[in-house]
Design a protein around this motif. Structure first.
Motif, mmCIF file in Angstrom:
data_model
loop_
_atom_site.group_PDB
_atom_site.id
_atom_site.type_symbol
_atom_site.label_atom_id
_atom_site.label_comp_id
_atom_site.label_asym_id
_atom_site.label_seq_id
_atom_site.Cartn_x
_atom_site.Cartn_y
_atom_site.Cartn_z
ATOM 1 N N VAL A 60 10.791 4.370 -62.799
ATOM 2 C CA VAL A 60 9.286 3.746 -62.299
ATOM 3 C C VAL A 60 8.427 4.714 -63.484
ATOM 4 O O VAL A 60 7.505 4.006 -64.214
ATOM 5 C CB VAL A 60 8.933 4.409 -61.228
ATOM 6 C CG1 VAL A 60 7.340 3.964 -61.156
ATOM 7 C CG2 VAL A 60 9.532 3.316 -60.076
ATOM 8 N N TYR A 61 8.735 5.885 -63.818
ATOM 9 C CA TYR A 61 7.911 6.704 -64.700
ATOM 10 C C TYR A 61 8.497 7.081 -66.037
ATOM 11 O O TYR A 61 8.110 7.715 -66.635
ATOM 12 C CB TYR A 61 7.434 8.038 -63.967
ATOM 13 C CG TYR A 61 6.499 7.822 -62.847
ATOM 14 C CD1 TYR A 61 5.270 7.548 -62.847
ATOM 15 C CD2 TYR A 61 7.297 7.741 -61.587
ATOM 16 C CE1 TYR A 61 4.435 7.466 -61.816
ATOM 17 C CE2 TYR A 61 6.386 7.596 -60.490
ATOM 18 C CZ TYR A 61 4.953 7.454 -60.527
ATOM 19 O OH TYR A 61 4.081 7.330 -59.521
ATOM 20 N N GLY A 62 9.679 6.547 -66.426
ATOM 21 C CA GLY A 62 10.464 7.000 -67.464
ATOM 22 C C GLY A 62 9.897 6.936 -68.623
ATOM 23 O O GLY A 62 9.845 7.473 -69.591
ATOM 24 N N ARG A 63 8.903 5.687 -68.874
ATOM 25 C CA ARG A 63 8.258 5.351 -70.104
ATOM 26 C C ARG A 63 6.789 5.887 -70.005
ATOM 27 O O ARG A 63 6.316 6.087 -71.305
ATOM 28 C CB ARG A 63 7.999 3.675 -70.151
ATOM 29 C CG ARG A 63 9.243 3.230 -70.425
ATOM 30 C CD ARG A 63 9.195 1.588 -70.303
ATOM 31 N NE ARG A 63 8.341 1.165 -71.406
ATOM 32 C CZ ARG A 63 6.842 0.556 -71.191
ATOM 33 N NH1 ARG A 63 6.592 0.302 -69.737
ATOM 34 N NH2 ARG A 63 6.284 0.192 -72.233
ATOM 35 N N THR A 64 6.697 6.603 -69.015
ATOM 36 C CA THR A 64 5.236 7.163 -68.746
ATOM 37 C C THR A 64 4.890 8.421 -69.651
ATOM 38 O O THR A 64 5.667 9.242 -69.440
ATOM 39 C CB THR A 64 4.727 7.262 -67.341
ATOM 40 O OG1 THR A 64 4.582 6.060 -66.831
ATOM 41 C CG2 THR A 64 3.078 7.824 -67.575
ATOM 42 N N MET A 65 3.898 8.543 -70.293
ATOM 43 C CA MET A 65 3.642 9.669 -71.307
ATOM 44 C C MET A 65 2.035 10.216 -70.653
ATOM 45 O O MET A 65 1.388 9.374 -70.180
ATOM 46 C CB MET A 65 3.532 9.462 -72.760
ATOM 47 C CG MET A 65 4.530 8.858 -73.336
ATOM 48 S SD MET A 65 5.975 10.090 -73.459
ATOM 49 C CE MET A 65 5.290 11.195 -74.486
ATOM 50 N N ILE A 66 1.961 11.536 -70.484
ATOM 51 C CA ILE A 66 0.708 12.061 -70.088
ATOM 52 C C ILE A 66 0.103 12.690 -71.326
ATOM 53 O O ILE A 66 0.599 13.571 -71.952
ATOM 54 C CB ILE A 66 1.017 13.265 -69.241
ATOM 55 C CG1 ILE A 66 1.791 12.875 -67.925
ATOM 56 C CG2 ILE A 66 -0.337 13.942 -68.683
ATOM 57 C CD1 ILE A 66 2.139 14.001 -66.955
ATOM 58 N N TRP A 67 -1.008 11.969 -71.579
ATOM 59 C CA TRP A 67 -1.562 12.477 -72.671
ATOM 60 C C TRP A 67 -2.953 13.552 -71.982
ATOM 61 O O TRP A 67 -3.427 13.168 -71.180
ATOM 62 C CB TRP A 67 -2.606 11.294 -73.406
ATOM 63 C CG TRP A 67 -1.798 10.454 -74.198
ATOM 64 C CD1 TRP A 67 -0.973 9.465 -73.732
ATOM 65 C CD2 TRP A 67 -1.647 10.641 -75.628
ATOM 66 N NE1 TRP A 67 -0.290 8.693 -74.711
ATOM 67 C CE2 TRP A 67 -0.689 9.512 -75.828
ATOM 68 C CE3 TRP A 67 -2.140 11.332 -76.684
ATOM 69 C CZ2 TRP A 67 -0.094 9.353 -77.167
ATOM 70 C CZ3 TRP A 67 -1.631 11.279 -77.798
ATOM 71 C CH2 TRP A 67 -0.725 10.216 -78.256
ATOM 72 N N PHE A 68 -3.037 14.708 -72.672
ATOM 73 C CA PHE A 68 -3.949 15.647 -72.131
ATOM 74 C C PHE A 68 -4.691 16.365 -73.574
ATOM 75 O O PHE A 68 -4.220 16.368 -74.498
ATOM 76 C CB PHE A 68 -3.189 16.595 -71.357
ATOM 77 C CG PHE A 68 -2.005 17.337 -72.111
ATOM 78 C CD1 PHE A 68 -2.067 18.728 -72.568
ATOM 79 C CD2 PHE A 68 -0.791 16.850 -72.373
ATOM 80 C CE1 PHE A 68 -1.178 19.309 -73.387
ATOM 81 C CE2 PHE A 68 0.201 17.547 -72.905
ATOM 82 C CZ PHE A 68 -0.141 18.967 -73.398
#
Length: 297
Positions: free
Chosen positions: A197-205
């Motif tokens: 589900v989240y493998g492609r998700t990057m957190i931009w901070f």
């Protein structure tokens, strides 16, 4: 609901002054590390204060005092929450997150203590069955951290997975915490589910400049810190797992439990404070092709 504009504005002005001070005196990467550390500490304010209260109360509390230690921790947590709201250091949307976490966390505590997974060995007036009411605030501190970090770091989740998938995964994880007492434990399938589900998700901070980190890696690193915090709790005898003594460390397997619980926590935040995710503008990182987070249905 979006954060209180006046609160957000005051936070931004303070961050700008600190950032200007750090960048004028430190190399760029070091200044960003300083800002990252300060923002992390500010995001973990409630959890940090609760952890300090647990340590301090264990050190000073006397058995003949009229107020039980667990009850003092419960009153302390409520007082801190009220003070944060009065001083506008916390938004009402974040307060809703804390309330929802307190309810879901207390429900889990009631079942787990009944099942014998862990216990609270001290007496308390403010308790339901064997669960002191301050325990719900320990779960709430996780939700508070996530909600505050999203705001303080101006986080963006790119690409954001379909909302129904995040909810389905969170429900499956939460149910498994109960069901594995009666049915086969499917945590390995759930671990795989977080990657799917989240493998492609990057957190931009944002620490003054934009950085990104894979969400799966961020969740794992956060679970390590939660495991360390839990060891502080058990070393003070505030709660103990079945068969554990205060001198024993919490099992490393609990890192996996916290890793899974963080995804439940994240989805809870998106439900209780949807403004934290919906409507976030694309970070200005030059020509990088960043897609907008998908709106939740």
């Amino acid at each position: 609901m979006s954060p209180d504009p006046s609160q957000a504005g005051a936070t931004r002005r303070l961050e700008r002054r600190l950032g200007d001070w750090a960048r004028a005196r430190l190399p760029g990467a070091v200044a960003d590390l300083v800002m990252f550390t300060l923002k992390m500490g500010w995001s973990a304010l409630f959890g940090g204060l609760l952890l300090i209260a647990i340590l301090l109360s264990k050190t000073i509390w006397q058995a003949d005092w009229a107020l039980q230690r667990y009850d003092a921790l419960f009153l302390f947590a409520i007082s801190v929450q009220a003070l944060l709201l009065i001083l506008r250091m916390e938004s009402w949307s974040e307060a809703r997150v804390i309330l929802l976490f307190h309810l879901t966390g207390t429900a889990m505590e009631l079942f787990k203590t009944w099942a014998g997974s862990w216990e609270y060995p001290e007496a308390a007036i403010f308790r339901i069955a064997g669960v002191p009411l301050f325990s719900g605030f320990m779960y709430a501190s996780v939700g508070s951290f996530i909600a505050r970090a999203i705001r303080n770091f101006d986080m963006r989740y790119v690409p954001y997975p379909p909302f129904w998938q995040t909810v389905l995964l969170a429900v499956a994880i939460y149910v498994n915490f109960f069901a594995h007492h009666y049915l086969p434990d499917i945590r390995w399938l759930l671990f795989a589910g977080t990657v799917l589900v989240y493998g492609r998700t990057m957190i931009w901070f944002n620490t003054g400049r934009w950085y990104r980190m894979p969400m799966v890696l961020a969740a794992f690193m956060a679970s390590l810190f939660l495991w360390i915090a839990e060891n502080i709790g058990t070393s003070t005898g505030t709660w103990l797992y079945a068969g554990q003594t205060e001198a024993q460390m919490v099992s490393l397997a609990k890192i996996g439990s916290w890793y899974l619980l963080l995804y439940v926590s994240f989805v809870t935040v998106t439900i209780a404070a949807p403004g934290a995710i919906i409507g976030a503008r694309r970070p200005d990182v030059g020509a990088s092709p960043i897609a907008e987070p998908q709106k939740q249905g």
